[in-house]
Design a protein around this motif. Structure first.
Motif, mmCIF file in Angstrom:
data_model
loop_
_atom_site.group_PDB
_atom_site.id
_atom_site.type_symbol
_atom_site.label_atom_id
_atom_site.label_comp_id
_atom_site.label_asym_id
_atom_site.label_seq_id
_atom_site.Cartn_x
_atom_site.Cartn_y
_atom_site.Cartn_z
ATOM 1 N N PRO A 185 0.795 -1.237 0.000
ATOM 2 C CA PRO A 185 0.000 0.000 0.000
ATOM 3 C C PRO A 185 0.826 1.285 0.000
ATOM 4 O O PRO A 185 0.542 2.204 -0.787
ATOM 5 N N ALA A 186 1.830 1.362 0.850
ATOM 6 C CA ALA A 186 2.651 2.579 0.897
ATOM 7 C C ALA A 186 3.432 2.769 -0.397
ATOM 8 O O ALA A 186 3.604 3.901 -0.879
ATOM 9 N N GLN A 194 -1.660 13.359 -1.809
ATOM 10 C CA GLN A 194 -2.610 12.253 -1.890
ATOM 11 C C GLN A 194 -2.049 10.940 -1.354
ATOM 12 O O GLN A 194 -2.758 9.936 -1.332
ATOM 13 N N VAL A 195 -0.800 10.944 -0.939
ATOM 14 C CA VAL A 195 -0.147 9.708 -0.502
ATOM 15 C C VAL A 195 -0.862 9.078 0.690
ATOM 16 O O VAL A 195 -1.130 7.873 0.722
ATOM 17 N N SER A 196 -1.196 9.902 1.694
ATOM 18 C CA SER A 196 -1.838 9.375 2.900
ATOM 19 C C SER A 196 -3.199 8.762 2.581
ATOM 20 O O SER A 196 -3.541 7.677 3.057
ATOM 21 N N SER A 197 -3.989 9.449 1.767
ATOM 22 C CA SER A 197 -5.313 8.938 1.404
ATOM 23 C C SER A 197 -5.209 7.658 0.595
ATOM 24 O O SER A 197 -5.935 6.685 0.838
ATOM 25 N N ALA A 198 -4.292 7.633 -0.370
ATOM 26 C CA ALA A 198 -4.118 6.445 -1.210
ATOM 27 C C ALA A 198 -3.645 5.259 -0.386
ATOM 28 O O ALA A 198 -4.109 4.132 -0.582
ATOM 29 N N SER A 255 -4.183 4.759 2.820
ATOM 30 C CA SER A 255 -5.308 4.323 3.668
ATOM 31 C C SER A 255 -6.301 3.482 2.886
ATOM 32 O O SER A 255 -6.795 2.467 3.376
ATOM 33 N N ILE A 256 -6.592 3.896 1.658
ATOM 34 C CA ILE A 256 -7.517 3.132 0.811
ATOM 35 C C ILE A 256 -6.920 1.768 0.474
ATOM 36 O O ILE A 256 -7.610 0.748 0.468
ATOM 37 N N GLY A 257 -5.617 1.737 0.205
ATOM 38 C CA GLY A 257 -4.952 0.479 -0.101
ATOM 39 C C GLY A 257 -5.006 -0.509 1.050
ATOM 40 O O GLY A 257 -5.229 -1.702 0.857
ATOM 41 N N VAL A 258 -4.821 -0.018 2.273
ATOM 42 C CA VAL A 258 -4.899 -0.877 3.459
ATOM 43 C C VAL A 258 -6.327 -1.356 3.681
ATOM 44 O O VAL A 258 -6.555 -2.480 4.150
ATOM 45 N N PHE A 259 -7.304 -0.534 3.317
ATOM 46 C CA PHE A 259 -8.705 -0.879 3.522
ATOM 47 C C PHE A 259 -9.082 -2.178 2.820
ATOM 48 O O PHE A 259 -9.892 -2.953 3.314
ATOM 49 N N GLY A 260 -8.475 -2.433 1.665
ATOM 50 C CA GLY A 260 -8.785 -3.646 0.935
ATOM 51 C C GLY A 260 -8.482 -4.896 1.725
ATOM 52 O O GLY A 260 -9.200 -5.898 1.633
ATOM 53 N N ASN A 261 -7.438 -4.859 2.542
ATOM 54 C CA ASN A 261 -7.060 -6.024 3.337
ATOM 55 C C ASN A 261 -7.883 -6.137 4.609
ATOM 56 O O ASN A 261 -8.035 -7.226 5.159
ATOM 57 N N GLN A 262 -8.421 -5.024 5.077
ATOM 58 C CA GLN A 262 -9.130 -5.014 6.355
ATOM 59 C C GLN A 262 -10.627 -5.262 6.229
ATOM 60 O O GLN A 262 -11.241 -5.788 7.155
#
Length: 203
Positions: A170-171, A182-186, A188-195
């Protein structure tokens, strides 16, 4: 012409992020030269600016689904533990191992996975993770017989090994494809997929 390092402009190019064969080390490049240092005074982009593409959101959406497809297999046996026990005639300990194998394999495999991400690039790491997830899921399809629990466990282990590539991405995806704001938002969205698929089993 006397050029000092402090006078050389730095240009960050994100366009290379999705080009075949590109690596994370390719993202920061000096302006092109034609054999003369004088061209260093003419950067391709203004210093510090990023070239971003609208397809970055599609890339992020694909990664979210890719990450979710791996995470949903983590506790797929544990959420119906009693049914799995009866069908395969195994103890609850073996069912617990189908989820614990994810945490156990993460510890030794995160180091080679990180090396692959750093040395071979985001593309190779992502493909390795998605191939492993797909292969592991297919292997589990052949464990439908009550005496083939071990086949399902092998497939589960392959998926667990593929997880190490996914949790590190994700990072990296956010840094390669998105601008500084936009790095922080992107990420967070990337981690959301796993959670989003990690559901607590009913007691």
């Amino acid at each position: 012409m006397d050029l000092k390092h402090s006078n050389v402009p730095e240009v960050t190019v994100v366009a290379d992020a999705y080009m075949p064969g590109s690596k994370s080390s390719d993202l920061i490049k000096p302006p092109a030269t034609n054999g003369s240092n004088a061209t260093l005074d003419k950067p391709a982009l203004p210093a510090g600016e990023f070239r971003m593409y609208s397809r970055r959101w599609l890339v992020l959406a694909i990664f979210v689904m890719y990450s979710a497809s791996n995470a949903l297999q983590w506790i797929q046996y544990s959420i119906i533990a009693n049914i799995v026990q009866r069908y395969y005639n195994i103890t609850s300990t073996w069912v617990d191992w189908t989820s614990m194998i994810f945490m156990i394999l993460y510890i030794p495999l995160i180091f080679p996975a990180s090396w692959i991400l750093d040395k071979l690039g985001l593309r190779i790491a992502a493909i390795s993770g998605v191939l492993g997830t797909c292969i592991g899921a297919w292997v589990k399809c052949f464990s439908v017989s009550p005496d083939l629990f071990w086949v399902g466990f092998v497939g589960q282990s392959i998926v667990a090994a593929s997880q190490v590539f996914i949790l590190s991405l994700p990072a990296k995806v956010a840094a390669v494809w998105f601008g500084p704001d936009q790095v922080s938002s992107a990420c967070s969205i990337g981690v959301f997929g796993n959670q989003m698929v990690q559901v607590t089993p009913d007691e």
